[in-house]
Design an enzyme around this catalytic site. Structure first.
Site, short mmCIF file in Angstrom:
data_model
loop_
_atom_site.label_atom_id
_atom_site.label_comp_id
_atom_site.label_asym_id
_atom_site.label_seq_id
_atom_site.Cartn_x
_atom_site.Cartn_y
_atom_site.Cartn_z
N ILE A 131 -38.72 32.38 12.31
CA ILE A 131 -39.55 33.07 11.60
C ILE A 131 -40.61 32.22 10.95
O ILE A 131 -40.66 31.37 10.36
CB ILE A 131 -39.03 33.42 10.47
CG1 ILE A 131 -38.31 34.67 10.85
CG2 ILE A 131 -39.47 34.64 9.43
CD1 ILE A 131 -38.07 35.68 11.91
N GLY A 132 -42.21 32.25 11.28
CA GLY A 132 -43.00 31.34 10.22
C GLY A 132 -43.93 31.99 9.20
O GLY A 132 -44.75 32.52 9.34
N GLU A 250 -33.64 40.43 5.84
CA GLU A 250 -33.55 38.84 5.63
C GLU A 250 -32.72 38.32 4.53
O GLU A 250 -31.94 38.11 4.47
CB GLU A 250 -34.74 38.18 5.13
CG GLU A 250 -34.54 36.95 5.13
CD GLU A 250 -35.66 35.49 5.56
OE1 GLU A 250 -35.79 34.61 4.40
OE2 GLU A 250 -37.23 36.48 6.16
#
Length: 382
Positions: A131-132, A250
Protein backbone atom coordinates in the site's frame (compact mmCIF):
# COMPACT_ATOMS: atom_id res chain seq x y z
CA UNK A 1 -23.48 9.90 15.06
CA UNK A 2 -25.21 6.91 13.54
CA UNK A 3 -21.96 5.24 12.46
CA UNK A 4 -20.84 4.98 16.09
CA UNK A 5 -23.95 2.99 17.03
CA UNK A 6 -22.30 -0.42 16.76
CA UNK A 7 -24.20 -3.40 18.09
CA UNK A 8 -23.10 -6.45 20.00
CA UNK A 9 -22.69 -9.38 17.63
CA UNK A 10 -23.50 -13.01 18.43
CA UNK A 11 -21.57 -15.41 16.23
CA UNK A 12 -23.60 -18.30 14.88
CA UNK A 13 -22.88 -21.99 15.43
CA UNK A 14 -21.79 -22.18 11.79
CA UNK A 15 -19.17 -19.50 12.39
CA UNK A 16 -17.94 -21.17 15.57
CA UNK A 17 -17.68 -24.49 13.73
CA UNK A 18 -15.36 -22.79 11.26
CA UNK A 19 -13.31 -21.48 14.18
CA UNK A 20 -12.78 -25.06 15.30
CA UNK A 21 -11.57 -26.04 11.83
CA UNK A 22 -9.05 -23.21 11.81
CA UNK A 23 -7.76 -24.11 15.27
CA UNK A 24 -7.32 -27.73 14.22
CA UNK A 25 -5.42 -26.66 11.12
CA UNK A 26 -3.14 -24.36 13.11
CA UNK A 27 -2.48 -26.99 15.76
CA UNK A 28 -1.40 -29.44 13.07
CA UNK A 29 0.85 -26.85 11.45
CA UNK A 30 2.51 -25.93 14.75
CA UNK A 31 3.01 -29.53 15.85
CA UNK A 32 4.62 -30.26 12.49
CA UNK A 33 7.02 -27.38 13.09
CA UNK A 34 5.80 -25.39 10.11
CA UNK A 35 5.66 -22.19 12.15
CA UNK A 36 6.44 -20.82 15.60
CA UNK A 37 4.10 -18.27 17.20
CA UNK A 38 5.32 -14.73 16.67
CA UNK A 39 4.08 -11.34 17.86
CA UNK A 40 3.17 -8.94 15.07
CA UNK A 41 2.98 -11.85 12.67
CA UNK A 42 0.74 -10.01 10.22
CA UNK A 43 3.63 -7.66 9.44
CA UNK A 44 6.79 -9.67 10.08
CA UNK A 45 5.60 -13.24 9.50
CA UNK A 46 6.31 -13.73 5.80
CA UNK A 47 5.81 -17.28 4.53
CA UNK A 48 4.64 -17.66 0.92
CA UNK A 49 4.12 -21.39 1.36
CA UNK A 50 1.83 -20.84 4.36
CA UNK A 51 -0.16 -18.24 2.42
CA UNK A 52 -0.71 -20.74 -0.39
CA UNK A 53 -1.89 -23.30 2.19
CA UNK A 54 -4.49 -20.82 3.41
CA UNK A 55 -5.56 -20.29 -0.18
CA UNK A 56 -6.01 -24.04 -0.56
CA UNK A 57 -8.22 -23.99 2.54
CA UNK A 58 -10.35 -21.26 0.88
CA UNK A 59 -9.52 -18.86 3.71
CA UNK A 60 -8.35 -15.97 1.55
CA UNK A 61 -10.75 -13.66 -0.27
CA UNK A 62 -13.48 -15.42 1.67
CA UNK A 63 -16.20 -12.79 1.21
CA UNK A 64 -15.55 -12.22 -2.50
CA UNK A 65 -17.73 -13.52 -5.35
CA UNK A 66 -16.93 -17.07 -6.44
CA UNK A 67 -16.28 -15.95 -10.01
CA UNK A 68 -13.24 -14.07 -8.67
CA UNK A 69 -11.93 -16.93 -6.56
CA UNK A 70 -13.84 -16.07 -3.40
CA UNK A 71 -16.25 -18.14 -1.33
CA UNK A 72 -19.07 -15.61 -0.77
CA UNK A 73 -18.78 -16.08 2.99
CA UNK A 74 -19.91 -13.55 5.58
CA UNK A 75 -17.68 -10.90 7.15
CA UNK A 76 -17.99 -12.83 10.42
CA UNK A 77 -16.70 -16.07 8.90
CA UNK A 78 -13.70 -14.16 7.62
CA UNK A 79 -13.34 -12.48 11.01
CA UNK A 80 -12.96 -15.72 12.99
CA UNK A 81 -10.37 -17.04 10.52
CA UNK A 82 -8.33 -13.86 10.90
CA UNK A 83 -8.82 -13.87 14.67
CA UNK A 84 -7.52 -17.42 15.05
CA UNK A 85 -4.54 -16.84 12.75
CA UNK A 86 -3.49 -13.77 14.71
CA UNK A 87 -4.07 -15.34 18.11
CA UNK A 88 -1.81 -18.22 17.06
CA UNK A 89 0.89 -15.83 15.79
CA UNK A 90 0.77 -17.47 12.35
CA UNK A 91 2.92 -16.10 9.46
CA UNK A 92 0.31 -14.26 7.38
CA UNK A 93 2.26 -11.19 6.23
CA UNK A 94 2.74 -12.25 2.61
CA UNK A 95 -0.92 -12.06 1.57
CA UNK A 96 -2.14 -9.74 4.32
CA UNK A 97 -2.63 -6.41 2.56
CA UNK A 98 -3.96 -7.96 -0.62
CA UNK A 99 -6.59 -9.95 1.25
CA UNK A 100 -7.48 -7.25 3.77
CA UNK A 101 -7.84 -4.14 1.64
CA UNK A 102 -6.61 -4.39 -1.95
CA UNK A 103 -9.16 -7.04 -2.88
CA UNK A 104 -12.11 -5.08 -1.42
CA UNK A 105 -10.76 -1.95 -3.14
CA UNK A 106 -10.82 -3.70 -6.53
CA UNK A 107 -14.27 -5.14 -5.89
CA UNK A 108 -15.64 -1.68 -5.19
CA UNK A 109 -13.73 0.45 -7.69
CA UNK A 110 -11.75 -1.82 -10.01
CA UNK A 111 -12.44 -2.64 -13.63
CA UNK A 112 -13.62 -6.05 -14.68
CA UNK A 113 -10.17 -6.68 -16.12
CA UNK A 114 -8.51 -5.84 -12.78
CA UNK A 115 -10.90 -8.03 -10.82
CA UNK A 116 -10.41 -11.00 -13.14
CA UNK A 117 -6.64 -10.62 -13.26
CA UNK A 118 -5.82 -9.97 -9.62
CA UNK A 119 -8.51 -11.36 -7.32
CA UNK A 120 -8.26 -15.11 -8.11
CA UNK A 121 -4.47 -15.03 -7.65
CA UNK A 122 -4.84 -13.18 -4.34
CA UNK A 123 -7.38 -15.78 -3.19
CA UNK A 124 -4.91 -18.54 -4.04
CA UNK A 125 -2.27 -16.86 -1.85
CA UNK A 126 0.01 -16.31 -4.83
CA UNK A 127 -0.18 -12.55 -5.47
CA UNK A 128 0.86 -9.88 -2.97
CA UNK A 129 0.24 -6.13 -2.79
CA UNK A 130 1.78 -3.25 -0.86
CA UNK A 131 0.00 0.00 0.00
CA UNK A 132 1.66 3.21 -1.19
CA UNK A 133 0.26 6.02 0.97
CA UNK A 134 2.72 7.70 3.37
CA UNK A 135 5.63 9.79 2.08
CA UNK A 136 8.94 10.95 3.61
CA UNK A 137 8.06 14.67 3.66
CA UNK A 138 4.35 14.44 4.39
CA UNK A 139 4.28 13.03 7.90
CA UNK A 140 0.70 12.21 8.82
CA UNK A 141 -0.70 14.81 6.42
CA UNK A 142 -1.61 12.40 3.66
CA UNK A 143 -3.22 15.08 1.48
CA UNK A 144 0.17 16.82 1.15
CA UNK A 145 1.76 13.97 -0.84
CA UNK A 146 4.09 15.00 -3.65
CA UNK A 147 4.31 11.80 -5.72
CA UNK A 148 3.09 12.73 -9.18
CA UNK A 149 1.72 10.87 -12.17
CA UNK A 150 1.85 12.76 -15.46
CA UNK A 151 -0.29 11.71 -18.41
CA UNK A 152 1.55 10.32 -21.43
CA UNK A 153 0.42 8.33 -24.43
CA UNK A 154 -1.17 5.10 -23.16
CA UNK A 155 -0.63 5.71 -19.47
CA UNK A 156 1.13 7.68 -16.76
CA UNK A 157 4.71 8.37 -15.65
CA UNK A 158 5.11 8.24 -11.86
CA UNK A 159 7.79 10.05 -9.86
CA UNK A 160 8.08 10.19 -6.09
CA UNK A 161 8.57 8.00 -3.06
CA UNK A 162 6.56 6.17 -0.43
CA UNK A 163 7.70 5.27 3.07
CA UNK A 164 6.73 2.77 5.81
CA UNK A 165 5.56 0.58 2.95
CA UNK A 166 5.20 -2.79 4.64
CA UNK A 167 6.06 -5.85 2.60
CA UNK A 168 7.04 -3.97 -0.57
CA UNK A 169 10.20 -6.09 -0.88
CA UNK A 170 8.00 -9.19 -1.25
CA UNK A 171 4.99 -7.67 -3.03
CA UNK A 172 4.31 -7.89 -6.74
CA UNK A 173 2.38 -4.62 -6.98
CA UNK A 174 1.75 -1.46 -4.97
CA UNK A 175 -1.52 0.49 -5.02
CA UNK A 176 -0.09 4.00 -5.10
CA UNK A 177 -1.81 7.26 -4.19
CA UNK A 178 -0.39 10.05 -6.34
CA UNK A 179 -1.23 13.50 -7.62
CA UNK A 180 -2.53 13.42 -11.19
CA UNK A 181 -3.47 17.10 -11.46
CA UNK A 182 -2.26 20.36 -9.97
CA UNK A 183 -2.97 21.08 -6.32
CA UNK A 184 -5.90 23.40 -5.59
CA UNK A 185 -7.31 24.90 -2.40
CA UNK A 186 -9.04 21.57 -1.87
CA UNK A 187 -5.99 19.37 -1.42
CA UNK A 188 -8.11 16.20 -1.64
CA UNK A 189 -8.84 16.91 -5.30
CA UNK A 190 -6.55 15.70 -8.05
CA UNK A 191 -5.41 12.51 -6.31
CA UNK A 192 -5.65 9.10 -7.97
CA UNK A 193 -4.69 5.49 -7.29
CA UNK A 194 -2.44 3.62 -9.71
CA UNK A 195 -1.28 0.01 -9.62
CA UNK A 196 2.53 0.11 -9.82
CA UNK A 197 4.32 -3.09 -10.85
CA UNK A 198 7.20 -3.23 -8.36
CA UNK A 199 9.38 -5.05 -10.89
CA UNK A 200 9.14 -2.10 -13.30
CA UNK A 201 12.24 -0.17 -14.38
CA UNK A 202 12.70 2.86 -12.15
CA UNK A 203 11.37 1.25 -8.95
CA UNK A 204 13.85 0.99 -6.08
CA UNK A 205 12.77 -0.65 -2.80
CA UNK A 206 14.99 0.26 0.14
CA UNK A 207 14.69 -1.51 3.52
CA UNK A 208 13.88 0.27 6.78
CA UNK A 209 14.99 -2.00 9.61
CA UNK A 210 13.37 -1.94 13.03
CA UNK A 211 15.16 -2.43 16.36
CA UNK A 212 15.09 -6.23 16.06
CA UNK A 213 17.03 -5.97 12.81
CA UNK A 214 13.96 -7.27 10.98
CA UNK A 215 12.83 -5.76 7.74
CA UNK A 216 9.20 -5.28 6.87
CA UNK A 217 9.05 -1.50 6.40
CA UNK A 218 10.45 -0.01 3.20
CA UNK A 219 10.95 3.18 1.28
CA UNK A 220 9.84 2.80 -2.34
CA UNK A 221 11.40 5.26 -4.78
CA UNK A 222 9.86 5.66 -8.24
CA UNK A 223 11.74 7.42 -11.01
CA UNK A 224 9.93 7.77 -14.35
CA UNK A 225 7.94 4.59 -13.77
CA UNK A 226 5.42 3.92 -16.53
CA UNK A 227 1.94 2.75 -15.51
CA UNK A 228 -0.54 1.93 -18.27
CA UNK A 229 -4.07 3.33 -18.35
CA UNK A 230 -5.62 -0.02 -17.49
CA UNK A 231 -3.77 0.09 -14.13
CA UNK A 232 -5.76 3.09 -12.89
CA UNK A 233 -8.04 2.13 -9.97
CA UNK A 234 -11.47 3.74 -10.20
CA UNK A 235 -11.70 7.22 -11.64
CA UNK A 236 -8.89 9.71 -12.06
CA UNK A 237 -9.28 12.29 -9.28
CA UNK A 238 -11.15 9.97 -6.90
CA UNK A 239 -8.05 8.70 -5.12
CA UNK A 240 -8.74 10.41 -1.82
CA UNK A 241 -12.25 9.02 -1.49
CA UNK A 242 -11.07 5.55 -2.47
CA UNK A 243 -8.13 5.61 -0.04
CA UNK A 244 -10.35 6.65 2.87
CA UNK A 245 -12.78 3.81 2.11
CA UNK A 246 -9.82 1.44 2.03
CA UNK A 247 -8.59 2.60 5.45
CA UNK A 248 -11.81 1.43 7.14
CA UNK A 249 -10.69 -2.15 6.37
CA UNK A 250 -7.18 -1.38 7.61
CA UNK A 251 -8.03 0.19 10.96
CA UNK A 252 -10.80 -1.94 12.42
CA UNK A 253 -9.69 -5.55 12.20
CA UNK A 254 -8.50 -7.80 15.03
CA UNK A 255 -4.87 -7.16 14.07
CA UNK A 256 -5.28 -3.79 15.79
CA UNK A 257 -5.39 -5.43 19.21
CA UNK A 258 -4.08 -8.99 18.71
CA UNK A 259 -0.54 -8.20 17.53
CA UNK A 260 0.87 -9.05 20.96
CA UNK A 261 -1.76 -11.63 21.96
CA UNK A 262 0.75 -14.54 21.75
CA UNK A 263 2.67 -12.84 24.57
CA UNK A 264 -0.50 -12.42 26.64
CA UNK A 265 -1.33 -16.07 26.08
CA UNK A 266 2.14 -17.16 27.21
CA UNK A 267 1.87 -14.83 30.20
CA UNK A 268 -1.36 -16.53 31.27
CA UNK A 269 0.27 -19.97 31.03
CA UNK A 270 3.19 -18.84 33.21
CA UNK A 271 0.99 -17.25 35.87
CA UNK A 272 -1.21 -20.35 35.94
CA UNK A 273 1.87 -22.47 36.68
CA UNK A 274 3.35 -20.06 39.22
CA UNK A 275 0.09 -19.16 40.91
CA UNK A 276 -1.39 -15.69 40.60
CA UNK A 277 -0.95 -13.07 43.29
CA UNK A 278 -3.36 -10.20 43.79
CA UNK A 279 -1.23 -7.76 41.82
CA UNK A 280 -0.91 -9.95 38.76
CA UNK A 281 -4.58 -11.01 38.91
CA UNK A 282 -5.71 -7.37 38.80
CA UNK A 283 -3.32 -6.48 35.98
CA UNK A 284 -4.29 -9.46 33.84
CA UNK A 285 -7.98 -8.99 34.62
CA UNK A 286 -7.83 -5.42 33.35
CA UNK A 287 -6.13 -6.53 30.13
CA UNK A 288 -8.66 -9.28 29.48
CA UNK A 289 -11.58 -6.93 30.14
CA UNK A 290 -10.18 -4.45 27.62
CA UNK A 291 -9.54 -7.24 25.13
CA UNK A 292 -13.18 -8.34 25.33
CA UNK A 293 -14.35 -4.75 24.83
CA UNK A 294 -12.08 -4.18 21.83
CA UNK A 295 -13.20 -7.43 20.28
CA UNK A 296 -16.85 -6.46 20.67
CA UNK A 297 -16.14 -3.10 19.04
CA UNK A 298 -14.20 -4.67 16.19
CA UNK A 299 -16.97 -7.20 15.57
CA UNK A 300 -19.42 -4.31 15.54
CA UNK A 301 -17.39 -2.65 12.79
CA UNK A 302 -17.37 -5.94 10.87
CA UNK A 303 -21.16 -5.88 11.18
CA UNK A 304 -21.27 -2.38 9.67
CA UNK A 305 -18.98 -3.45 6.82
CA UNK A 306 -21.26 -6.44 6.21
CA UNK A 307 -24.12 -3.97 5.82
CA UNK A 308 -22.19 -1.83 3.37
CA UNK A 309 -21.48 1.02 5.81
CA UNK A 310 -18.01 2.62 5.71
CA UNK A 311 -17.32 3.20 9.43
CA UNK A 312 -14.36 5.57 9.20
CA UNK A 313 -14.74 7.15 12.66
CA UNK A 314 -15.52 3.93 14.50
CA UNK A 315 -12.61 2.17 12.81
CA UNK A 316 -10.28 4.98 13.91
CA UNK A 317 -11.51 4.55 17.51
CA UNK A 318 -10.80 0.79 17.44
CA UNK A 319 -7.34 1.43 16.06
CA UNK A 320 -6.49 4.09 18.65
CA UNK A 321 -7.62 1.99 21.60
CA UNK A 322 -6.07 -1.17 20.17
CA UNK A 323 -2.67 0.50 19.77
CA UNK A 324 -2.56 1.38 23.46
CA UNK A 325 -3.75 -2.08 24.49
CA UNK A 326 -1.23 -4.13 22.53
CA UNK A 327 1.61 -1.89 23.75
CA UNK A 328 0.58 -2.29 27.39
CA UNK A 329 0.65 -6.10 27.23
CA UNK A 330 4.46 -5.99 27.11
CA UNK A 331 4.57 -3.55 30.02
CA UNK A 332 2.29 -5.74 32.17
CA UNK A 333 4.38 -8.80 31.29
CA UNK A 334 7.52 -7.02 32.48
CA UNK A 335 5.91 -6.11 35.79
CA UNK A 336 4.25 -9.38 36.79
CA UNK A 337 6.50 -12.19 35.51
CA UNK A 338 9.13 -13.46 37.92
CA UNK A 339 12.79 -13.52 36.91
CA UNK A 340 13.02 -17.32 36.43
CA UNK A 341 9.95 -17.35 34.20
CA UNK A 342 11.22 -14.34 32.26
CA UNK A 343 14.24 -16.41 31.23
CA UNK A 344 12.14 -19.04 29.49
CA UNK A 345 13.07 -19.03 25.79
CA UNK A 346 9.49 -18.75 24.50
CA UNK A 347 8.62 -15.89 26.84
CA UNK A 348 11.89 -14.06 26.11
CA UNK A 349 11.31 -14.28 22.37
CA UNK A 350 7.70 -13.14 22.46
CA UNK A 351 8.47 -10.36 24.94
CA UNK A 352 11.33 -9.10 22.78
CA UNK A 353 9.10 -9.15 19.67
CA UNK A 354 6.36 -7.22 21.45
CA UNK A 355 8.65 -4.65 23.03
CA UNK A 356 10.82 -3.95 20.00
CA UNK A 357 7.93 -3.83 17.54
CA UNK A 358 5.83 -1.53 19.73
CA UNK A 359 7.21 1.83 18.44
CA UNK A 360 5.60 1.05 15.09
CA UNK A 361 2.16 0.39 16.56
CA UNK A 362 1.29 4.09 16.71
CA UNK A 363 2.50 4.74 13.14
CA UNK A 364 0.89 2.12 10.97
CA UNK A 365 -2.69 2.71 9.92
CA UNK A 366 -2.50 6.36 10.99
CA UNK A 367 -0.74 8.02 13.91
CA UNK A 368 -2.54 8.40 17.20
CA UNK A 369 -2.85 12.16 16.74
CA UNK A 370 -4.44 11.81 13.31
CA UNK A 371 -6.85 9.14 14.52
CA UNK A 372 -8.00 11.27 17.43
CA UNK A 373 -8.51 14.18 15.05
CA UNK A 374 -10.76 11.99 12.89
CA UNK A 375 -12.72 10.89 15.97
CA UNK A 376 -13.07 14.45 17.29
CA UNK A 377 -14.30 15.70 13.93
CA UNK A 378 -16.67 12.76 13.58
CA UNK A 379 -18.39 13.38 16.91
CA UNK A 380 -18.59 17.13 16.32
CA UNK A 381 -16.10 18.49 18.85
CA UNK A 382 -13.60 19.76 16.28
Amino acid sequence: MKELEIRSVHLSDKVELLRGEVRSFLKTEMEAGHFTPHCDSWLSGYDAHFSRKLGQQNWLGMTWPKKYGGQEKSAFERYVVIEELLAAGAPVAAHWFADRQTGPLFLRYGTEEQKSEFLPAIARGELYFAIGLSEPNSGSDLASISTTAKKVDGGWVVNGSKVWTSGAHHAHYMVTLCRTSARTENRHEGLSQLIVDLSSPGVNVRPIRIMTGEHHFNEVIMEDVFVSDHRVVGEIGDGWKQSMAELAFERSGPERFLSTFPLLNELLHILKEEGENERSAIAIGELVARLVTLREMSLGVADLLEKGVSPDVTAALVKDMGTRFETEIAEVARLVVSTPAALRPKFKTLYAHALLHSPGFSLRGGTTEILRGIIAKGVGIR
